[in-house]
Design a protein around this motif. Structure first.
Motif, PDB file in Angstrom:
ATOM      1  N   ASN B   2       6.728  23.391 -44.863  1.00  0.00           N
ATOM      2  CA  ASN B   2       7.901  22.662 -44.741  1.00  0.00           C
ATOM      3  C   ASN B   2       8.784  22.887 -45.909  1.00  0.00           C
ATOM      4  O   ASN B   2       8.580  22.703 -47.065  1.00  0.00           O
ATOM      5  CB  ASN B   2       7.321  21.028 -43.865  1.00  0.00           C
ATOM      6  CG  ASN B   2       5.931  21.058 -45.193  1.00  0.00           C
ATOM      7  OD1 ASN B   2       5.667  22.348 -45.880  1.00  0.00           O
ATOM      8  ND2 ASN B   2       5.693  20.612 -44.763  1.00  0.00           N
ATOM      9  N   ASP B   3       9.688  21.820 -46.314  1.00  0.00           N
ATOM     10  CA  ASP B   3      10.587  21.273 -47.191  1.00  0.00           C
ATOM     11  C   ASP B   3       9.414  20.795 -48.396  1.00  0.00           C
ATOM     12  O   ASP B   3       8.654  20.026 -48.267  1.00  0.00           O
ATOM     13  CB  ASP B   3      11.496  20.460 -46.597  1.00  0.00           C
ATOM     14  CG  ASP B   3      12.651  21.350 -46.673  1.00  0.00           C
ATOM     15  OD1 ASP B   3      12.449  22.594 -46.345  1.00  0.00           O
ATOM     16  OD2 ASP B   3      13.689  20.979 -46.178  1.00  0.00           O
ATOM     17  N   LEU B   4       9.801  20.830 -50.002  1.00  0.00           N
ATOM     18  CA  LEU B   4       8.560  20.238 -51.097  1.00  0.00           C
ATOM     19  C   LEU B   4       9.334  19.383 -50.813  1.00  0.00           C
ATOM     20  O   LEU B   4      10.401  19.353 -51.215  1.00  0.00           O
ATOM     21  CB  LEU B   4       8.809  21.648 -52.097  1.00  0.00           C
ATOM     22  CG  LEU B   4       8.350  22.963 -51.516  1.00  0.00           C
ATOM     23  CD1 LEU B   4       9.227  23.909 -52.455  1.00  0.00           C
ATOM     24  CD2 LEU B   4       7.225  23.033 -51.607  1.00  0.00           C
ATOM     25  N   SER B   5       8.815  18.065 -51.889  1.00  0.00           N
ATOM     26  CA  SER B   5       9.552  17.313 -51.988  1.00  0.00           C
ATOM     27  C   SER B   5      10.106  17.767 -53.653  1.00  0.00           C
ATOM     28  O   SER B   5       9.420  18.427 -54.520  1.00  0.00           O
ATOM     29  CB  SER B   5       7.971  16.112 -52.533  1.00  0.00           C
ATOM     30  OG  SER B   5       7.859  16.359 -53.836  1.00  0.00           O
ATOM     31  N   PHE B   7       9.988  15.858 -55.857  1.00  0.00           N
ATOM     32  CA  PHE B   7       9.224  15.506 -57.526  1.00  0.00           C
ATOM     33  C   PHE B   7       8.357  17.021 -57.900  1.00  0.00           C
ATOM     34  O   PHE B   7       7.715  17.540 -58.834  1.00  0.00           O
ATOM     35  CB  PHE B   7       8.253  14.564 -57.278  1.00  0.00           C
ATOM     36  CG  PHE B   7       8.068  14.025 -58.636  1.00  0.00           C
ATOM     37  CD1 PHE B   7       9.023  13.714 -59.459  1.00  0.00           C
ATOM     38  CD2 PHE B   7       6.604  13.375 -58.451  1.00  0.00           C
ATOM     39  CE1 PHE B   7       7.629  13.529 -61.020  1.00  0.00           C
ATOM     40  CE2 PHE B   7       5.851  12.977 -59.899  1.00  0.00           C
ATOM     41  CZ  PHE B   7       6.252  13.062 -61.066  1.00  0.00           C
ATOM     42  N   THR B   8       7.370  17.389 -56.913  1.00  0.00           N
ATOM     43  CA  THR B   8       7.156  18.605 -56.375  1.00  0.00           C
ATOM     44  C   THR B   8       7.679  20.059 -57.107  1.00  0.00           C
ATOM     45  O   THR B   8       6.565  19.999 -58.510  1.00  0.00           O
ATOM     46  CB  THR B   8       6.244  19.289 -55.515  1.00  0.00           C
ATOM     47  OG1 THR B   8       5.605  18.624 -55.193  1.00  0.00           O
ATOM     48  CG2 THR B   8       5.760  19.977 -55.225  1.00  0.00           C
ATOM     49  N   LEU B  11       8.307  18.923 -61.469  1.00  0.00           N
ATOM     50  CA  LEU B  11       6.987  19.564 -62.206  1.00  0.00           C
ATOM     51  C   LEU B  11       6.369  20.788 -61.828  1.00  0.00           C
ATOM     52  O   LEU B  11       5.648  20.979 -63.313  1.00  0.00           O
ATOM     53  CB  LEU B  11       5.892  17.616 -61.239  1.00  0.00           C
ATOM     54  CG  LEU B  11       4.651  18.784 -62.192  1.00  0.00           C
ATOM     55  CD1 LEU B  11       4.842  17.704 -63.061  1.00  0.00           C
ATOM     56  CD2 LEU B  11       3.001  17.656 -61.372  1.00  0.00           C
ATOM     57  N   THR B  12       6.399  21.641 -60.792  1.00  0.00           N
ATOM     58  CA  THR B  12       6.127  22.914 -60.397  1.00  0.00           C
ATOM     59  C   THR B  12       6.781  23.573 -61.867  1.00  0.00           C
ATOM     60  O   THR B  12       6.018  24.301 -62.090  1.00  0.00           O
ATOM     61  CB  THR B  12       5.538  23.526 -59.441  1.00  0.00           C
ATOM     62  OG1 THR B  12       5.106  22.633 -58.564  1.00  0.00           O
ATOM     63  CG2 THR B  12       5.303  24.961 -59.755  1.00  0.00           C
ATOM     64  N   LEU B  15       5.854  22.873 -65.513  1.00  0.00           N
ATOM     65  CA  LEU B  15       4.633  23.218 -66.049  1.00  0.00           C
ATOM     66  C   LEU B  15       4.647  24.325 -65.983  1.00  0.00           C
ATOM     67  O   LEU B  15       4.120  25.097 -67.378  1.00  0.00           O
ATOM     68  CB  LEU B  15       3.522  22.598 -64.859  1.00  0.00           C
ATOM     69  CG  LEU B  15       3.020  21.286 -64.712  1.00  0.00           C
ATOM     70  CD1 LEU B  15       1.740  21.219 -63.801  1.00  0.00           C
ATOM     71  CD2 LEU B  15       2.420  21.047 -65.968  1.00  0.00           C
ATOM     72  N   MET B 181      -4.242  27.156 -62.798  1.00  0.00           N
ATOM     73  CA  MET B 181      -4.648  27.002 -61.112  1.00  0.00           C
ATOM     74  C   MET B 181      -3.407  27.480 -60.244  1.00  0.00           C
ATOM     75  O   MET B 181      -3.698  27.560 -59.137  1.00  0.00           O
ATOM     76  CB  MET B 181      -4.585  25.040 -61.591  1.00  0.00           C
ATOM     77  CG  MET B 181      -6.537  25.007 -60.468  1.00  0.00           C
ATOM     78  SD  MET B 181      -6.971  23.557 -61.726  1.00  0.00           S
ATOM     79  CE  MET B 181      -6.152  21.909 -61.906  1.00  0.00           C
ATOM     80  N   ILE B 182      -2.415  27.189 -60.319  1.00  0.00           N
ATOM     81  CA  ILE B 182      -0.966  27.246 -60.086  1.00  0.00           C
ATOM     82  C   ILE B 182      -1.308  28.139 -59.007  1.00  0.00           C
ATOM     83  O   ILE B 182      -0.655  29.035 -58.464  1.00  0.00           O
ATOM     84  CB  ILE B 182      -0.036  26.917 -60.599  1.00  0.00           C
ATOM     85  CG1 ILE B 182      -0.357  25.226 -61.335  1.00  0.00           C
ATOM     86  CG2 ILE B 182       1.187  26.863 -59.799  1.00  0.00           C
ATOM     87  CD1 ILE B 182       1.328  24.800 -62.145  1.00  0.00           C
ATOM     88  N   GLN B 185      -3.190  29.801 -56.902  1.00  0.00           N
ATOM     89  CA  GLN B 185      -3.153  29.048 -55.641  1.00  0.00           C
ATOM     90  C   GLN B 185      -1.309  29.392 -54.927  1.00  0.00           C
ATOM     91  O   GLN B 185      -2.462  30.394 -53.913  1.00  0.00           O
ATOM     92  CB  GLN B 185      -2.270  27.455 -56.067  1.00  0.00           C
ATOM     93  CG  GLN B 185      -1.766  26.796 -54.977  1.00  0.00           C
ATOM     94  CD  GLN B 185      -3.298  26.522 -53.638  1.00  0.00           C
ATOM     95  OE1 GLN B 185      -4.029  26.398 -53.572  1.00  0.00           O
ATOM     96  NE2 GLN B 185      -2.817  26.540 -52.436  1.00  0.00           N
ATOM     97  N   MET B 188      -3.322  32.810 -53.677  1.00  0.00           N
ATOM     98  CA  MET B 188      -3.998  32.748 -52.668  1.00  0.00           C
ATOM     99  C   MET B 188      -3.303  32.591 -51.663  1.00  0.00           C
ATOM    100  O   MET B 188      -3.785  33.239 -50.368  1.00  0.00           O
ATOM    101  CB  MET B 188      -5.600  31.802 -52.509  1.00  0.00           C
ATOM    102  CG  MET B 188      -6.768  31.595 -53.345  1.00  0.00           C
ATOM    103  SD  MET B 188      -6.947  34.359 -53.253  1.00  0.00           S
ATOM    104  CE  MET B 188      -8.462  33.546 -52.062  1.00  0.00           C
ATOM    105  N   GLU B 189      -2.365  31.533 -51.376  1.00  0.00           N
ATOM    106  CA  GLU B 189      -1.188  31.425 -50.117  1.00  0.00           C
ATOM    107  C   GLU B 189      -0.244  32.403 -50.349  1.00  0.00           C
ATOM    108  O   GLU B 189      -0.837  33.112 -48.710  1.00  0.00           O
ATOM    109  CB  GLU B 189       0.074  30.818 -50.585  1.00  0.00           C
ATOM    110  CG  GLU B 189      -0.578  28.904 -50.964  1.00  0.00           C
ATOM    111  CD  GLU B 189       0.364  29.030 -51.952  1.00  0.00           C
ATOM    112  OE1 GLU B 189       0.072  27.349 -51.617  1.00  0.00           O
ATOM    113  OE2 GLU B 189       1.625  28.924 -51.957  1.00  0.00           O
TER     114      GLU B 189
END
Lengths: 219, 199
Positions: B2-5, B7-8, B11-12, B15, B181-182, B185, B188-189
């Motif tokens: 689904n679509d990302l917000s 803010f996500t 922020l990503t 970072l 961590m990102i 993630q 693994m995705e």
């Protein structure tokens, strides 16, 4: 009633942080620093770990969901970092010539630590504060318990009480070096490298486990 | 997916740009350049970086189809590159991958590319522009993260004064942890999608 809950949680946090088991490993990481410096590093890293734990208690869920990080990534991250640190401990000093050279220097009365040419970098956050002390295990438990107990105050108190124990053990740890001597410390570094590699691999396996579970529920 | 917000996304990207982690390198680069000139250089470099980001955002779809990439490939690439970058920050003892840039005033390299718009950032933008069906949040996300990064770099001397060398080092490593961590993630995705695509 409340106080018994707090102390129960504090004991859990203390055990998961595992300062007694971690102290020798951490000591091996900072063995090249002066005695007073070591105590300072220990104190600082423990406080950092406390800050990380508290941060996790309040913001973890929000932060992780915002970045879309799943719990297995936290575990895998801890495992990978620990494994890399262990790898470094075992193989950087372990080339036999360097060890022999070090021991010869020690025996001729020179400072054995001068042998390694690259300047020693002081450990900052990684790997002592996290993932050794505030590792994924502790962080997961804090997240779980704060969902269970539903009271920020109790959890925070428990963390603080647990940290009294952790700090005192960590600050006392450098005295162990005095007992072991330099040869003992080199041996300890190798042994603790192995232990860290095992802890790291354990975390990796756990992370992969969670990941596969999740895959199965999705499909 | 689904679509990302918004803010996500912001922020990503912020970072991954990791301006706080680059403060020390930035200040070293800017040594011996007058403060007025600094602003010009910073603006120019950030402009170049923004251009690269927007280009990748725009070309996302066509790069995907031209190279016949799948989403899982891009995830894996973004994960691996980001992981190695973050590991280099965490364990600086080994010789840095970024040690061999020409000295002098930064022009395109190393500030614009790869410090700000590095390969991992571009891969992430590629990925998000493919995941996100609407153009608007993506553009907003890029611009917001870019503004935040510019402000942090512009205030670099202040940060340096307030935090000191040790404080900067601590922030740098803490952010590198988040980056690891990102990256894991993402990786693994990628694996998850690969397995699911195989059926």
């Amino acid at each position: 009633m409340n106080s018994s809950v707090i102390f129960g949680l504090a004991a859990t946090f203390f055990l998961v942080t595992n300062p007694i088991g971690n102290a020798p490993a951490i000591l091996a990481l900072v063995k090249n620093f002066e005695f007073s410096r070591q105590k300072w590093i220990m104190l600082r890293e423990t406080v950092f770990a406390l800050l990380i734990a508290l941060f996790f208690q309040y913001f973890a869920e929000y932060f992780l969901s915002l970045l879309r990080i799943q719990s297995y990534a936290v575990t895998l991250c801890g495992g990978t970092l620990l494994f890399l640190v262990a790898f470094h401990m075992i193989f950087s000093a372990a080339t036999p010539e360097i060890v022999i050279e070090k021991i010869e220097k020690i025996e001729t009365g020179e400072n054995g630590d001068q042998v390694k040419s690259p300047p020693q970098q002081e450990p900052f956050f990684v790997p002592i504060a996290t993932p050794l002390l505030s590792g994924p295990g502790l962080l997961t438990i804090i997240m779980l318990k704060s969902q269970e107990v539903q009271s920020h105050f109790i959890i925070t108190m428990a963390i603080l009480i647990a940290w009294i124990g952790v700090i005192s053990i960590m600050v006392l740890a450098p005295y162990l070096q005095k007992m072991l001597g330099k040869r003992g410390m080199i041996a300890l570094e190798q042994l603790m490298g192995l232990v860290l590699a095992m802890i790291g691999m354990g975390m990796l396996v756990k992370g992969v486990n969670i990941f596969i579970d999740q895959l199965n529920t999705l499909s | 997916m689904n679509d990302l917000s918004l803010f996500t996304i912001t922020l990503t990207l912020f970072l991954i740009m990791d301006p706080v982690g680059h403060i020390a390198a930035y200040l070293k680069m800017m040594e011996g350049i007058s403060s007025q000139r600094r602003n010009v250089v910073l603006l120019r470099e950030m402009g170049i970086a923004l251009g690269a980001m927007l280009l990748f955002n725009l070309l996302g779809e066509s790069i995907f189809s031209y190279l016949e990439l799948s989403e899982s490939t891009v995830r894996l690439v973004a994960g691996v590159i980001l992981f190695i970058t973050a590991i280099k920050i965490l364990f600086p003892s080994s010789v840095g991958i970024r040690g061999s840039f020409p000295p002098g005033e930064p022009f395109i390299i190393p500030l614009a590319i790869p410090y700000i718009a590095g390969p991992s950032l571009l891969a992430t933008i590629l990925l998000y522009s493919n995941m996100e069906s609407q153009e608007f949040p993506m553009l907003m996300g890029i611009v917001l993260a870019w503004i935040a990064t510019s402000v942090v770099l512009w205030l670099a001397p202040v940060f340096n004064k307030v935090l000191g060398k040790n404080g900067l080092g601590a922030c740098e490593r803490l952010l590198a942890m988040v980056l690891v961590m990102i990256s894991i993630q993402r990786f693994m995705e990628g694996i998850q999608q690969f397995i699911q695509a195989r059926g």
